[in-house]
Design a protein around this motif. Structure first.
Motif, PDB file in Angstrom:
ATOM      1  N   ALA A  49       2.382  33.865 -23.077  1.00  0.00           N
ATOM      2  CA  ALA A  49       1.529  32.680 -23.151  1.00  0.00           C
ATOM      3  C   ALA A  49       1.492  32.117 -24.568  1.00  0.00           C
ATOM      4  N   THR A  50       1.198  30.816 -24.644  1.00  0.00           N
ATOM      5  CA  THR A  50       1.039  30.125 -25.927  1.00  0.00           C
ATOM      6  C   THR A  50      -0.359  29.525 -25.980  1.00  0.00           C
ATOM      7  N   ARG A  51      -1.008  29.640 -27.131  1.00  0.00           N
ATOM      8  CA  ARG A  51      -2.348  29.069 -27.302  1.00  0.00           C
ATOM      9  C   ARG A  51      -2.319  28.007 -28.388  1.00  0.00           C
ATOM     10  N   ASN A  52      -2.869  26.840 -28.065  1.00  0.00           N
ATOM     11  CA  ASN A  52      -2.989  25.766 -29.039  1.00  0.00           C
ATOM     12  C   ASN A  52      -4.203  26.048 -29.918  1.00  0.00           C
ATOM     13  N   ALA A  53      -3.976  26.250 -31.201  1.00  0.00           N
ATOM     14  CA  ALA A  53      -5.061  26.634 -32.104  1.00  0.00           C
ATOM     15  C   ALA A  53      -6.104  25.533 -32.251  1.00  0.00           C
ATOM     16  N   ASP A  54      -5.713  24.272 -32.041  1.00  0.00           N
ATOM     17  CA  ASP A  54      -6.644  23.154 -32.216  1.00  0.00           C
ATOM     18  C   ASP A  54      -7.532  22.943 -30.994  1.00  0.00           C
ATOM     19  N   THR A  55      -6.956  23.052 -29.802  1.00  0.00           N
ATOM     20  CA  THR A  55      -7.710  22.751 -28.582  1.00  0.00           C
ATOM     21  C   THR A  55      -8.150  23.994 -27.816  1.00  0.00           C
ATOM     22  N   GLY A  56      -7.535  25.138 -28.108  1.00  0.00           N
ATOM     23  CA  GLY A  56      -7.840  26.353 -27.364  1.00  0.00           C
ATOM     24  C   GLY A  56      -7.135  26.441 -26.026  1.00  0.00           C
ATOM     25  N   ALA A  57      -6.323  25.430 -25.694  1.00  0.00           N
ATOM     26  CA  ALA A  57      -5.604  25.439 -24.420  1.00  0.00           C
ATOM     27  C   ALA A  57      -4.534  26.532 -24.429  1.00  0.00           C
ATOM     28  N   VAL A  58      -4.342  27.160 -23.273  1.00  0.00           N
ATOM     29  CA  VAL A  58      -3.335  28.206 -23.115  1.00  0.00           C
ATOM     30  C   VAL A  58      -2.353  27.760 -22.039  1.00  0.00           C
TER      31      VAL A  58
END
Length: 215
Positions: A49-58
């Protein structure tokens, strides 16, 4: 490595970067690009999985390679949502897409709720999705980075669709394919050949209709 580093005669021809037409149907193999994010409580392990550090979306960053047909070897990149802090909709869309991918890859109709089908829709982890092959519909959307058009994949063709039955990979109708490997559920097993009919009866048989994707 080739020692003739200055001889480019044996280099592969460059590929076109023109958009694949919207609605094109093609078999693809998906490869997850690991993002290094894990959440064992949700079953996200292995760093897929990848997590967007700005939005918290995974999400899953996926590369699709077209395996057959006119656009063979072309690649399409898109994300499959797992979680959003804005609400469950994005994650639910991702779950629906993964269900369709499993149905397409493993030859399951959407309404098949037999114990065998239910088991086939279960995975041990995200690693089970890496390398799956299925029949996909190519779409076109705006790239959020520069507002240009780009190809994406958001829809898997399952046995419920007539395109799944008629797909041959070559852009035209074809006889039923031979039995497929277990990981290529989009290919149909060969139908049992009917007894040969007398010649005069064969001439009255209507021609096979070309599948809609080939028209």
């Amino acid at each position: 490595m080739d020692n003739n580093w200055n001889d480019f005669n044996n280099a592969e021809s460059q590929q076109s970067f023109d958009l694949i037409p919207k609605g094109t149907i093609a078999p693809v193999r998906m490869t997850i690009k690991p993002g290094g994010y894990d959440d064992p409580n949700r079953g996200w392990t292995g760093g897929y999985a990848t997590r967007n550090a700005d939005t918290g979306a995974v999400f899953l960053k996926v590369e699709y390679v077209i395996t057959e047909g006119k656009y063979a070897k072309r690649k399409v990149w898109s994300n499959i949502g797992l979680f959003s802090q804005k609400g469950p909709e994005w994650g639910n869309m991702g779950r629906s897409f993964i269900r369709a991918i499993l149905n397409s890859s493993r030859g399951l109709k959407d309404k098949d709720n037999t114990p065998q089908a239910q088991q086939a829709r279960r995975i041990n982890g995200l690693a089970d999705l890496d390398g799956l092959e299925f029949l996909a519909k190519i779409d076109v959307e705006k790239d959020q980075r520069d507002d240009s058009d780009k190809n994406t994949i958001k829809f898997a063709i399952t046995p419920d669709h007539k395109e799944y039955q008629g797909f041959s990979g070559g852009g035209s109708s074809a006889p039923a394919a031979p039995p497929a490997p277990a990981n290529q559920g989009w290919q149909q097993p060969a139908q049992q050949q009917a007894p040969q009919q007398p010649q005069q009866q064969a001439t009255s048989t209507p021609p096979t209709q070309t599948p809609s994707w080939a028209q």
